[in-house]
Design a protein around this motif. Structure first.
Motif, PDB file in Angstrom:
ATOM      1  N   ASN A  69      38.932  46.223  49.233  1.00 47.09           N
ATOM      2  CA  ASN A  69      38.597  44.998  48.203  1.00 47.09           C
ATOM      3  C   ASN A  69      39.583  43.914  48.626  1.00 47.09           C
ATOM      4  N   VAL A  70      39.211  42.638  48.078  1.00 42.87           N
ATOM      5  CA  VAL A  70      39.697  41.226  48.262  1.00 42.87           C
ATOM      6  C   VAL A  70      39.860  40.717  46.829  1.00 42.87           C
ATOM      7  N   LEU A  71      40.807  40.092  46.588  1.00 43.55           N
ATOM      8  CA  LEU A  71      41.245  39.644  45.315  1.00 43.55           C
ATOM      9  C   LEU A  71      41.243  37.941  45.342  1.00 43.55           C
ATOM     10  N   VAL A  72      40.459  37.534  44.609  1.00 40.28           N
ATOM     11  CA  VAL A  72      40.429  35.999  44.351  1.00 40.28           C
ATOM     12  C   VAL A  72      40.939  35.471  43.180  1.00 40.28           C
ATOM     13  N   THR A  73      41.439  34.166  43.186  1.00 44.81           N
ATOM     14  CA  THR A  73      42.221  33.700  41.967  1.00 44.81           C
ATOM     15  C   THR A  73      40.992  32.483  41.511  1.00 44.81           C
ATOM     16  N   GLN A  74      41.353  32.242  40.166  1.00 43.15           N
ATOM     17  CA  GLN A  74      40.314  31.002  39.635  1.00 43.15           C
ATOM     18  C   GLN A  74      40.082  29.737  40.385  1.00 43.15           C
ATOM     19  N   ASP A  75      41.096  29.684  41.007  1.00 43.23           N
ATOM     20  CA  ASP A  75      40.894  28.434  41.874  1.00 43.23           C
ATOM     21  C   ASP A  75      40.353  28.561  43.216  1.00 43.23           C
ATOM     22  N   ASN A  76      39.533  29.821  43.243  1.00 43.39           N
ATOM     23  CA  ASN A  76      38.856  30.137  44.416  1.00 43.39           C
ATOM     24  C   ASN A  76      39.285  30.422  45.607  1.00 43.39           C
ATOM     25  N   LYS A  77      40.489  31.013  45.530  1.00 42.47           N
ATOM     26  CA  LYS A  77      41.319  31.323  47.098  1.00 42.47           C
ATOM     27  C   LYS A  77      41.767  32.679  46.917  1.00 42.47           C
ATOM     28  N   ILE A  78      41.510  33.347  48.297  1.00 39.43           N
ATOM     29  CA  ILE A  78      41.901  34.642  48.403  1.00 39.43           C
ATOM     30  C   ILE A  78      43.479  34.707  48.097  1.00 39.43           C
ATOM     31  N   ALA A  79      44.004  35.418  47.366  1.00 35.24           N
ATOM     32  CA  ALA A  79      45.233  35.770  46.995  1.00 35.24           C
ATOM     33  C   ALA A  79      45.767  37.077  47.572  1.00 35.24           C
ATOM     34  N   VAL A 152      41.629  36.315  37.786  1.00 40.48           N
ATOM     35  CA  VAL A 152      41.475  37.202  39.031  1.00 40.48           C
ATOM     36  C   VAL A 152      40.298  37.866  39.145  1.00 40.48           C
ATOM     37  N   TRP A 153      39.676  37.835  40.311  1.00 41.17           N
ATOM     38  CA  TRP A 153      38.271  38.690  40.295  1.00 41.17           C
ATOM     39  C   TRP A 153      38.188  39.128  41.753  1.00 41.17           C
ATOM     40  N   LYS A 154      37.499  40.419  41.799  1.00 41.57           N
ATOM     41  CA  LYS A 154      37.294  41.131  42.932  1.00 41.57           C
ATOM     42  C   LYS A 154      36.285  40.662  43.794  1.00 41.57           C
ATOM     43  N   LEU A 155      36.093  40.704  45.046  1.00 42.47           N
ATOM     44  CA  LEU A 155      35.030  40.564  45.778  1.00 42.47           C
ATOM     45  C   LEU A 155      33.835  41.510  45.213  1.00 42.47           C
ATOM     46  N   THR A 156      33.966  42.777  44.846  1.00 48.99           N
ATOM     47  CA  THR A 156      33.068  43.673  44.311  1.00 48.99           C
ATOM     48  C   THR A 156      32.616  43.104  42.948  1.00 48.99           C
ATOM     49  N   ASP A 157      33.325  42.206  42.295  1.00 45.15           N
ATOM     50  CA  ASP A 157      32.529  41.766  40.884  1.00 45.15           C
ATOM     51  C   ASP A 157      31.331  40.887  41.299  1.00 45.15           C
ATOM     52  N   VAL A 158      31.378  40.545  42.564  1.00 46.26           N
ATOM     53  CA  VAL A 158      30.343  39.258  42.855  1.00 46.26           C
ATOM     54  C   VAL A 158      29.086  39.883  43.856  1.00 46.26           C
ATOM     55  N   LEU A 159      29.637  40.606  44.773  1.00 45.74           N
ATOM     56  CA  LEU A 159      28.723  41.114  46.014  1.00 45.74           C
ATOM     57  C   LEU A 159      27.591  42.120  45.309  1.00 45.74           C
ATOM     58  N   ASN A 160      26.484  41.599  45.667  1.00 45.12           N
ATOM     59  CA  ASN A 160      25.337  42.374  45.183  1.00 45.12           C
ATOM     60  C   ASN A 160      24.885  42.424  43.699  1.00 45.12           C
ATOM     61  N   ASP A 161      25.633  41.455  43.050  1.00 43.50           N
ATOM     62  CA  ASP A 161      25.172  41.071  41.811  1.00 43.50           C
ATOM     63  C   ASP A 161      23.953  40.328  41.739  1.00 43.50           C
ATOM     64  N   TYR A 162      23.028  40.257  40.754  1.00 39.76           N
ATOM     65  CA  TYR A 162      21.897  39.638  40.649  1.00 39.76           C
ATOM     66  C   TYR A 162      21.932  38.020  40.363  1.00 39.76           C
ATOM     67  N   ALA A 163      21.544  37.099  40.993  1.00 40.38           N
ATOM     68  CA  ALA A 163      21.889  35.767  41.064  1.00 40.38           C
ATOM     69  C   ALA A 163      20.724  35.114  40.282  1.00 40.38           C
ATOM     70  N   THR A 164      20.830  34.043  39.328  1.00 46.26           N
ATOM     71  CA  THR A 164      19.751  33.598  38.457  1.00 46.26           C
ATOM     72  C   THR A 164      19.866  31.992  38.571  1.00 46.26           C
ATOM     73  N   VAL A 165      19.000  31.383  38.178  1.00 45.36           N
ATOM     74  CA  VAL A 165      18.783  30.119  38.352  1.00 45.36           C
ATOM     75  C   VAL A 165      18.027  29.632  36.823  1.00 45.36           C
ATOM     76  N   TYR A 210      32.904  27.669  34.575  1.00 47.68           N
ATOM     77  CA  TYR A 210      31.377  27.446  34.522  1.00 47.68           C
ATOM     78  C   TYR A 210      30.664  28.476  33.968  1.00 47.68           C
ATOM     79  N   GLY A 211      31.150  29.236  33.343  1.00 50.22           N
ATOM     80  CA  GLY A 211      30.404  30.128  32.044  1.00 50.22           C
ATOM     81  C   GLY A 211      30.589  31.627  32.968  1.00 50.22           C
ATOM     82  N   TRP A 212      31.174  31.991  34.009  1.00 51.36           N
ATOM     83  CA  TRP A 212      31.051  33.142  34.816  1.00 51.36           C
ATOM     84  C   TRP A 212      32.354  33.812  34.482  1.00 51.36           C
ATOM     85  N   ASP A 213      32.297  35.160  34.134  1.00 47.61           N
ATOM     86  CA  ASP A 213      33.523  36.079  34.427  1.00 47.61           C
ATOM     87  C   ASP A 213      33.278  37.276  35.184  1.00 47.61           C
TER      88      ASP A 213
END
Length: 245
Positions: A69-79, A152-165, A210-213
């Protein structure tokens, strides 16, 4: 009476601050009319799908595991990365968190300063706690499914999630995330449903603020249906990825 008044004033102040931050965030949304892929193509970088499951090498060039896994911080950088290492060592499979500034892109994957001799020196992060941004500055053992705290978020928190508009309209699935060579998010890649074209399409990334967690099961692109319908396909062949085959 004065205590209640102070509480009300504080609440109003916090509400006003939150509203101001939300309004500011909305003002910072980049119009898709000002967005194209040329800068991303020119920069190149690291594809999330190549980084996830990449082979991990020790300092002696020996393959010792893979990226889990990969951990990313709220400033959008790999930590940091989480690597599974040591399956053929006496210690058995071990998951180790390694700060990004100690990770080197290797010819065939990534290299980390973890060896059979020093792996047991890294303390185990308590499994009943959350990894926070302050915990990402040192190498340590972690559970493979360690939870992340605020910021902090993990790549697996986002990858393969459904995207909405728009107003929560289903659009497709998050297929990939692109990072610069320094580890900063460049774009989020979405595979759309058939009604929106073939894709994949690349968009600016908007996360915290921007409303995401990380606990959400869908990712909102911050754009309307009419805006996303004019996108060009993202061409992976034009993207110079560090870990591309």
């Amino acid at each position: 009476m004065s205590i209640k008044r102070n509480v009300c004033v504080t609440t109003l102040a916090l509400t006003a601050t939150a509203a101001a931050l939300q309004a500011q965030a909305q003002e910072e949304i980049r119009p898709l009319s000002d967005w194209d892929y040329e800068e991303v193509y020119e920069q190149g970088g690291i594809r999330a799908d190549n980084l996830m499951d990449a082979e991990v090498f020790g300092e002696d060039e020996e393959e010792i595991g893979s990226v889990e896994n990969v951990l990313v911080t709220q400033d959008n950088k790999i930590a940091a990365i989480i690597a599974q290492v040591g399956g053929f060592w006496d210690i058995g499979d071990t998951h180790v968190l390694v700060p990004w500034d100690e990770v080197e892109i290797h010819e065939d994957g990534v290299r980390v300063p973890v060896t059979e001799e020093n792996a047991e020196d890294y303390g185990l992060f308590a499994s009943d706690e959350y990894i926070t941004q302050n915990d990402l500055s040192r190498t340590q053992q972690v559970d493979d499914d360690v939870e992340t705290g605020s910021g902090v978020w993990k790549l697996t928190d986002v990858l393969n999630d459904y995207a909405t508009v728009g107003e929560g309209v289903g659009y497709g699935y998050v297929d990939n995330i692109l990072f610069s060579r320094e580890g900063e998010v460049q774009a989020i890649i979405v595979e759309p449903d058939n009604s929106y074209g073939a894709g994949p399409y690349g968009y600016p990334y908007y996360g915290y603020g921007y409303g995401w967690d990380p606990g959400q099961t869908s990712y909102y692109l911050q754009y309307g249906e009419d805006e996303v319908g004019e996108m060009d396909d993202f061409d992976y062949d034009r993207y110079d990825g560090l870990l591309d085959d």
